[in-house]
Design a protein around this motif. Structure first.
Motif, PDB file in Angstrom:
ATOM      1  N   GLY A   7       0.776  -1.226   0.000  1.00  0.00           N
ATOM      2  CA  GLY A   7       0.000   0.000   0.000  1.00  0.00           C
ATOM      3  C   GLY A   7       0.806   1.274   0.000  1.00  0.00           C
ATOM      4  O   GLY A   7       0.238   2.370  -0.072  1.00  0.00           O
ATOM      5  N   GLY A   8       2.116   1.177   0.083  1.00  0.00           N
ATOM      6  CA  GLY A   8       2.940   2.371   0.065  1.00  0.00           C
ATOM      7  C   GLY A   8       2.927   3.041  -1.299  1.00  0.00           C
ATOM      8  O   GLY A   8       2.460   2.468  -2.290  1.00  0.00           O
ATOM      9  N   GLY A   9       3.431   4.260  -1.343  1.00  0.00           N
ATOM     10  CA  GLY A   9       3.478   4.985  -2.601  1.00  0.00           C
ATOM     11  C   GLY A   9       3.814   6.439  -2.380  1.00  0.00           C
ATOM     12  O   GLY A   9       4.232   6.841  -1.293  1.00  0.00           O
ATOM     13  N   LEU A  10       3.617   7.215  -3.427  1.00  0.00           N
ATOM     14  CA  LEU A  10       3.894   8.653  -3.395  1.00  0.00           C
ATOM     15  C   LEU A  10       2.579   9.409  -3.213  1.00  0.00           C
ATOM     16  O   LEU A  10       1.607   9.163  -3.939  1.00  0.00           O
ATOM     17  CB  LEU A  10       4.568   9.070  -4.696  1.00  0.00           C
ATOM     18  CG  LEU A  10       4.828  10.561  -4.888  1.00  0.00           C
ATOM     19  CD1 LEU A  10       5.800  11.084  -3.839  1.00  0.00           C
ATOM     20  CD2 LEU A  10       5.355  10.836  -6.302  1.00  0.00           C
ATOM     21  N   VAL A  11       2.555  10.319  -2.250  1.00  0.00           N
ATOM     22  CA  VAL A  11       1.355  11.101  -1.977  1.00  0.00           C
ATOM     23  C   VAL A  11       1.763  12.522  -1.637  1.00  0.00           C
ATOM     24  O   VAL A  11       2.857  12.759  -1.096  1.00  0.00           O
ATOM     25  CB  VAL A  11       0.543  10.463  -0.831  1.00  0.00           C
ATOM     26  CG1 VAL A  11       1.344  10.434   0.455  1.00  0.00           C
ATOM     27  CG2 VAL A  11      -0.796  11.147  -0.641  1.00  0.00           C
ATOM     28  N   GLN A  12       0.898  13.468  -1.952  1.00  0.00           N
ATOM     29  CA  GLN A  12       1.189  14.859  -1.634  1.00  0.00           C
ATOM     30  C   GLN A  12       0.890  15.147  -0.159  1.00  0.00           C
ATOM     31  O   GLN A  12       0.042  14.489   0.457  1.00  0.00           O
ATOM     32  CB  GLN A  12       0.359  15.788  -2.505  1.00  0.00           C
ATOM     33  CG  GLN A  12       0.818  15.835  -3.960  1.00  0.00           C
ATOM     34  CD  GLN A  12       0.102  16.911  -4.746  1.00  0.00           C
ATOM     35  OE1 GLN A  12      -1.028  17.274  -4.445  1.00  0.00           O
ATOM     36  NE2 GLN A  12       0.765  17.433  -5.774  1.00  0.00           N
ATOM     37  N   ALA A  13       1.566  16.125   0.377  1.00  0.00           N
ATOM     38  CA  ALA A  13       1.308  16.545   1.749  1.00  0.00           C
ATOM     39  C   ALA A  13      -0.170  16.891   1.922  1.00  0.00           C
ATOM     40  O   ALA A  13      -0.772  17.518   1.044  1.00  0.00           O
ATOM     41  CB  ALA A  13       2.179  17.744   2.103  1.00  0.00           C
ATOM     42  N   GLY A  14      -0.729  16.437   3.026  1.00  0.00           N
ATOM     43  CA  GLY A  14      -2.150  16.630   3.289  1.00  0.00           C
ATOM     44  C   GLY A  14      -3.023  15.497   2.809  1.00  0.00           C
ATOM     45  O   GLY A  14      -4.206  15.428   3.148  1.00  0.00           O
ATOM     46  N   GLY A  15      -2.436  14.614   2.035  1.00  0.00           N
ATOM     47  CA  GLY A  15      -3.183  13.498   1.489  1.00  0.00           C
ATOM     48  C   GLY A  15      -3.277  12.327   2.443  1.00  0.00           C
ATOM     49  O   GLY A  15      -2.836  12.393   3.602  1.00  0.00           O
TER      50      GLY A  15
END
Length: 127
Positions: A7-15
């Protein structure tokens, strides 16, 4: 017990992001489950833990109020729901299983109390 985190990955701050940890075996409900994380150059940090029955949880101070741990014993899976993510949450996240007692605020933070560890899943939070 063998653990597989995902489930890991790249996400923007606040996401938000939800991690899963699937366990093998038929005695999943007897295992306390924990989540730890390790950022580059830092020690592995306690994130949170949930008791075998799911009726008790603890969280690290840095994630309290933003992260939620849950488990589905019928699916042999524990989850880490992460919200309001910050760049400082960037790390490899590990799930772990332990049969220690009592399940208390002090014991859940002790890495050596956990008998099995997953391989880790990378979470990257961009600013």
């Amino acid at each position: 017990v063998q653990l597989q985190a995902s489930g890991g990955g790249l996400v923007q701050a606040g996401g938000s992001l939800r991690l899963s940890c699937a366990a093998s075996g038929r005695t999943f409900s007897t295992w306390n489950m924990g989540w730890f994380r390790q950022a580059p150059g830092k020690e592995r940090e306690f994130v949170g833990a949930i008791s075998g029955s799911g009726d008790s949880t603890y969280y690290g101070d840095s994630v309290k109020g933003r992260f939620t741990i849950s488990r589905d014993n019928a699916k042999n899976t524990v989850y880490l729901q992460m919200s309001s993510l910050k760049p400082e949450d960037t790390a490899v996240y590990f799930c772990a299983a332990g049969r220690f007692t009592p399940f208390q605020a002090v014991s859940v933070r002790v890495r050596s109390f956990y008998n099995a560890w997953g391989q880790g899943t990378l979470v990257t939070v961009s600013s």
